[in-house]
Design a protein around this motif. Sequence first.
Motif, PDB file in Angstrom:
ATOM      1  N   CYS A   9     -24.704  35.404 -30.044  1.00  0.00           N
ATOM      2  CA  CYS A   9     -24.584  34.081 -29.426  1.00  0.00           C
ATOM      3  C   CYS A   9     -23.454  33.323 -30.123  1.00  0.00           C
ATOM      4  CB  CYS A   9     -25.889  33.283 -29.527  1.00  0.00           C
ATOM      5  SG  CYS A   9     -26.387  32.895 -31.223  1.00  0.00           S
ATOM      6  N   CYS A  11     -23.496  30.313 -31.237  1.00  0.00           N
ATOM      7  CA  CYS A  11     -23.996  29.509 -32.351  1.00  0.00           C
ATOM      8  C   CYS A  11     -23.952  30.273 -33.663  1.00  0.00           C
ATOM      9  CB  CYS A  11     -25.422  29.051 -32.037  1.00  0.00           C
ATOM     10  SG  CYS A  11     -26.093  27.862 -33.208  1.00  0.00           S
ATOM     11  N   CYS A  12     -24.349  31.542 -33.629  1.00  0.00           N
ATOM     12  CA  CYS A  12     -24.361  32.367 -34.837  1.00  0.00           C
ATOM     13  C   CYS A  12     -22.968  32.824 -35.248  1.00  0.00           C
ATOM     14  CB  CYS A  12     -25.257  33.583 -34.631  1.00  0.00           C
ATOM     15  SG  CYS A  12     -27.023  33.204 -34.651  1.00  0.00           S
ATOM     16  N   CYS A  14     -20.150  30.770 -35.370  1.00  0.00           N
ATOM     17  CA  CYS A  14     -19.293  29.681 -35.865  1.00  0.00           C
ATOM     18  C   CYS A  14     -18.849  29.842 -37.313  1.00  0.00           C
ATOM     19  CB  CYS A  14     -20.002  28.341 -35.673  1.00  0.00           C
ATOM     20  SG  CYS A  14     -20.185  27.830 -33.955  1.00  0.00           S
ATOM     21  N   ARG A  45     -25.401  31.470 -22.216  1.00  0.00           N
ATOM     22  CA  ARG A  45     -24.868  32.012 -23.471  1.00  0.00           C
ATOM     23  C   ARG A  45     -23.479  32.622 -23.277  1.00  0.00           C
ATOM     24  NH1 ARG A  45     -30.120  34.081 -26.971  1.00  0.00           N
ATOM     25  NH2 ARG A  45     -31.620  32.682 -25.972  1.00  0.00           N
ATOM     26  N   SER A 113     -28.231  35.638 -39.040  1.00  0.00           N
ATOM     27  CA  SER A 113     -29.297  34.741 -38.593  1.00  0.00           C
ATOM     28  C   SER A 113     -30.513  34.852 -39.503  1.00  0.00           C
ATOM     29  CB  SER A 113     -29.705  35.072 -37.163  1.00  0.00           C
ATOM     30  OG  SER A 113     -30.868  34.361 -36.792  1.00  0.00           O
ATOM     31  N   SER A 148     -23.540  27.051 -39.660  1.00  0.00           N
ATOM     32  CA  SER A 148     -23.115  27.550 -38.356  1.00  0.00           C
ATOM     33  C   SER A 148     -23.709  26.713 -37.230  1.00  0.00           C
ATOM     34  CB  SER A 148     -23.545  29.014 -38.197  1.00  0.00           C
ATOM     35  OG  SER A 148     -22.740  29.687 -37.269  1.00  0.00           O
ATOM     36  N   HIS A 149     -24.979  26.335 -37.373  1.00  0.00           N
ATOM     37  CA  HIS A 149     -25.619  25.504 -36.354  1.00  0.00           C
ATOM     38  C   HIS A 149     -24.998  24.103 -36.322  1.00  0.00           C
ATOM     39  CE1 HIS A 149     -29.193  27.815 -34.853  1.00  0.00           C
ATOM     40  NE2 HIS A 149     -28.748  28.613 -35.809  1.00  0.00           N
ATOM     41  N   ALA A 152     -21.745  24.358 -34.489  1.00  0.00           N
ATOM     42  CA  ALA A 152     -21.988  24.479 -33.053  1.00  0.00           C
ATOM     43  C   ALA A 152     -22.313  23.117 -32.446  1.00  0.00           C
ATOM     44  CB  ALA A 152     -23.126  25.461 -32.803  1.00  0.00           C
ATOM     45  N   LYS A 153     -23.059  22.333 -33.188  1.00  0.00           N
ATOM     46  CA  LYS A 153     -23.419  20.996 -32.706  1.00  0.00           C
ATOM     47  C   LYS A 153     -22.184  20.114 -32.588  1.00  0.00           C
ATOM     48  CE  LYS A 153     -26.690  17.234 -33.607  1.00  0.00           C
ATOM     49  NZ  LYS A 153     -27.751  16.746 -34.521  1.00  0.00           N
ATOM     50  N   ARG A 159     -26.857  25.492 -27.944  1.00  0.00           N
ATOM     51  CA  ARG A 159     -27.679  26.109 -28.985  1.00  0.00           C
ATOM     52  C   ARG A 159     -29.040  26.451 -28.392  1.00  0.00           C
ATOM     53  NH1 ARG A 159     -28.255  21.585 -32.650  1.00  0.00           N
ATOM     54  NH2 ARG A 159     -27.604  20.387 -30.834  1.00  0.00           N
TER      55      ARG A 159
END
Length: 213
Positions: A9, A11-12, A14, A45, A113, A148-149, A152-153, A159
Amino acid sequence: MNLLLHICCACCLCAPLGELRREGFKVTGLFYNPNIHPFLEFRKRLKALRVFQETDPIPVIYCEDYGIKEYLKNVNYEGNDRCADCYAMRLRFVAAFSKKNGFDAFTSTMLFSVYQNHEQLKTLSENLAREHNSKFIYRDYRYLSECSHDLAKKKMIYRQGYCGCIFSEYERYKDTTRELYKGNLSYSKEEKNTVEVFNTEDDISQKCNCFGG
């Protein structure tokens, strides 16, 4: 070194992407995730990864076919090793693709993750690298998960709230769904006589331990 990076994904991806680049890897992404369901989630995704590419260009090979048939064929979704089967299905494809297309090595964002079985992923990848006469790059970037999250934000990248399969979606949202409807429905006397509520709880909650991204 030309590195094939399996992307579960955006998100993971970044934070780990930057670390791999700083180590000198020339990274090419591979989006291969027949586990992601339902169809609209799969499309979200895919789109999220393309949005990521707009702000941080990276070559990505997309496997865009919706993989529900492939998932059901390869994963024993009624057993206790569903997640292991899912890891194997994806990583086997990645290892073979890496070797066939001349990459020096492969790895996966699943390793980065905190929600996945890290040691299982590591062992499986090492075995597949030997099987396909390829090379697996192991890195433990789980400490970058929160970073990373956050990235993404900031990038306003989608996410997701669960791992990917329909079973992890159920496990993630079953309690919130129950609360959503609890006490919020009202019926007339006549309606109450015709409305039935079914509770179909089964052992699915015992079979899934894959949360998050």
